[in-house]
Design a protein around this motif. Structure first.
Motif, short mmCIF file in Angstrom:
data_model
loop_
_atom_site.label_atom_id
_atom_site.label_comp_id
_atom_site.label_asym_id
_atom_site.label_seq_id
_atom_site.Cartn_x
_atom_site.Cartn_y
_atom_site.Cartn_z
N PHE A 76 0.96 -1.09 -0.02
CA PHE A 76 0.02 0.04 0.08
C PHE A 76 0.76 1.21 0.04
O PHE A 76 1.86 0.98 0.59
CB PHE A 76 -0.82 -0.02 1.24
N SER A 77 0.41 2.31 -0.53
CA SER A 77 0.81 3.73 -0.36
C SER A 77 0.36 4.26 0.87
O SER A 77 -0.32 3.98 1.57
CB SER A 77 0.57 4.54 -1.68
N ALA A 78 1.19 5.14 1.38
CA ALA A 78 1.21 5.75 2.78
C ALA A 78 -0.35 6.06 3.18
O ALA A 78 -0.90 5.93 4.17
CB ALA A 78 2.14 6.77 2.88
N PHE A 79 -0.80 7.13 2.52
CA PHE A 79 -2.10 7.68 2.52
C PHE A 79 -3.38 6.79 2.52
O PHE A 79 -4.04 6.79 3.63
CB PHE A 79 -2.36 8.85 1.68
N PRO A 80 -3.46 5.97 1.57
CA PRO A 80 -4.69 4.97 1.61
C PRO A 80 -4.43 3.93 2.78
O PRO A 80 -5.46 3.55 3.22
CB PRO A 80 -4.39 4.22 0.26
N LEU A 81 -3.26 3.64 3.14
CA LEU A 81 -3.10 2.73 4.36
C LEU A 81 -3.61 3.47 5.69
O LEU A 81 -4.42 2.68 6.20
CB LEU A 81 -1.63 2.41 4.50
N GLY A 82 -3.39 4.60 5.85
CA GLY A 82 -3.93 5.09 6.86
C GLY A 82 -5.38 5.32 6.87
O GLY A 82 -5.80 5.15 8.08
N PHE A 83 -5.90 5.56 5.85
CA PHE A 83 -7.47 5.60 5.89
C PHE A 83 -7.96 4.36 6.31
O PHE A 83 -8.93 4.14 6.95
CB PHE A 83 -7.95 6.20 4.30
N LEU A 84 -7.53 3.13 5.57
CA LEU A 84 -7.79 1.84 5.64
C LEU A 84 -7.97 1.38 7.19
O LEU A 84 -8.86 0.80 7.86
CB LEU A 84 -7.18 0.84 4.89
N ARG A 85 -6.59 1.83 7.88
CA ARG A 85 -6.51 1.34 9.08
C ARG A 85 -7.57 2.06 10.13
O ARG A 85 -8.30 1.36 10.90
CB ARG A 85 -5.22 1.97 9.72
N TYR A 86 -8.06 3.29 9.84
CA TYR A 86 -9.10 3.97 10.82
C TYR A 86 -10.49 3.64 10.21
O TYR A 86 -11.32 4.05 11.11
CB TYR A 86 -8.69 5.39 10.65
N VAL A 87 -10.49 3.22 9.08
CA VAL A 87 -11.95 2.73 8.58
C VAL A 87 -12.28 1.58 9.43
O VAL A 87 -13.31 1.52 9.94
CB VAL A 87 -12.13 2.37 7.34
N VAL A 88 -11.51 0.76 9.65
CA VAL A 88 -11.55 -0.44 10.38
C VAL A 88 -11.80 -0.12 11.87
O VAL A 88 -12.62 -0.59 12.55
CB VAL A 88 -10.40 -1.40 10.31
N ALA A 89 -10.92 0.72 12.21
CA ALA A 89 -11.08 1.22 13.96
C ALA A 89 -12.42 1.86 13.92
O ALA A 89 -13.13 1.63 15.14
CB ALA A 89 -9.92 2.25 14.04
N SER A 90 -13.00 2.90 13.16
CA SER A 90 -14.18 3.31 13.22
C SER A 90 -15.26 2.48 13.29
O SER A 90 -16.29 2.37 14.23
CB SER A 90 -14.19 4.18 11.95
N ILE A 91 -15.23 1.27 12.48
CA ILE A 91 -16.45 0.34 12.37
C ILE A 91 -16.30 -0.36 13.66
O ILE A 91 -17.38 -0.44 14.36
CB ILE A 91 -16.30 -0.61 11.19
N ALA A 92 -15.13 -0.83 14.29
CA ALA A 92 -15.04 -1.39 15.74
C ALA A 92 -15.62 -0.59 16.68
O ALA A 92 -16.37 -1.16 17.54
CB ALA A 92 -13.71 -1.71 15.81
#
Length: 299
Positions: free
Chosen positions: A32-48
């Protein structure tokens, strides 16, 4: 202090999961590139956190505090994730943990400036000992890399220091769960500008990478930031909690060995011992000095 009222367990849990984040992020940045990875990480966190928030029926934030949650989301997740992921893409995990280890010093300075919190001479000495252990761990391994990534990581450390102060402010009114949840929601909304790139990249990765993202989102983000906020709520001083961040280089090296077979050597042991000594001095040095001073007075 009773164990149930102590901030130490909460801070310890956070540091374990944040140390894991250094290793997993390095692995994920191969796909992954840096910025999309940050978004995906916190999408998962937000759902949880959304599931937890709905289950626990936590109250929404007051309108007057929305600006503080937005600032917390900006510095703690939007700006921090961008600068952290950009920095770690060009330096080693150990080097990045050294730079981020300046965050406790930055936090202490900012807390002294804005909240009038003061560290004792022993605690400042302990801070110097801890940081020297971090540097020893890295320099003796010849893994400290100098490049533009350091500037990104220094900005990340500053951003994290500001985030710690904002969390300290918010936890005076809200629970750790509320504070972390609404801050992460705000940060995720800002990171949504990277949604198109994230969707494109996530289609082409092996399934195990999705498992790493889930681990980052649930453990290194959702759980870690809730326990961090709770630690800040329970501690008398912001710096008492942020000081735990000095342990991350040791744990990052240890987890790197477990997960990627990077074998620790003598310098790791030496540096880690110095770090742990500093942590003990920071947390118990004043108390021990007080007892010794009392005994001398008694004599």
């Amino acid at each position: 202090m009773k164990f149930k009222d102590s901030f130490h367990p909460y801070a310890g849990i956070t540091i374990i999961f944040w140390s894991l984040a250094f290793v997993l992020t390095r692995l994920l940045l191969q796909y992954f590139s840096a910025f999309p990875l940050g978004f995906l990480r916190y999408v998962v966190a937000s759902i949880a956190l959304m599931v937890i928030a709905l289950t626990a029926k936590i109250a929404p934030p007051n309108k007057v505090d929305l600006k503080w949650f937005l600032l917390s989301g900006f510095f703690g997740f939007f700006l921090y994730m961008i600068t952290f992921n950009k920095g770690i893409a060009s330096v080693t995990a150990a080097t990045s943990s050294v730079i981020i280890a300046t965050a406790p010093v930055i936090t202490a300075l900012l807390a002294g400036l804005f909240y009038k919190e003061k560290l004792s001479a022993i605690q400042w000495t302990a801070t110097a000992v801890e940081f020297s252990g971090v540097v020893l761990l890295s320099l003796m391994n010849s893994i400290f890399s100098l490049n533009s990534g350091l500037l990104w990581l220094l900005l990340a450390a500053l951003s994290l220091g500001i985030y710690n102060l904002l969390q300290r402010k918010l936890t005076k009114t809200y629970s750790g769960l509320q504070t972390a949840t609404y801050s992460i929601f705000a940060g995720t909304l800002m990171l949504a500008i990277f949604l198109p790139a994230a969707v494109s990249e996530v289609r082409a990765v092996p399934p195990v990478q999705l498992l790493y993202i889930a681990t980052l989102g649930i453990f290194s983000s959702a759980i870690a930031y809730v326990t961090w906020a709770q630690a800040l709520k329970k501690a008398e001083r912001t710096s008492s909690v942020s000081n735990y961040m000095f342990i991350t280089p040791f744990l990052t090296t240890l987890l790197g060995f477990v997960l990627t077979n990077e074998k620790p050597d003598g310098s790791t042991i030496a540096g880690s011992a110095v770090i742990l000594l500093g942590v003990l001095i920071f947390n118990f040095g004043d108390r021990l000095a007080g007892k010794v001073f009392g005994r001398k007075n008694a004599v």
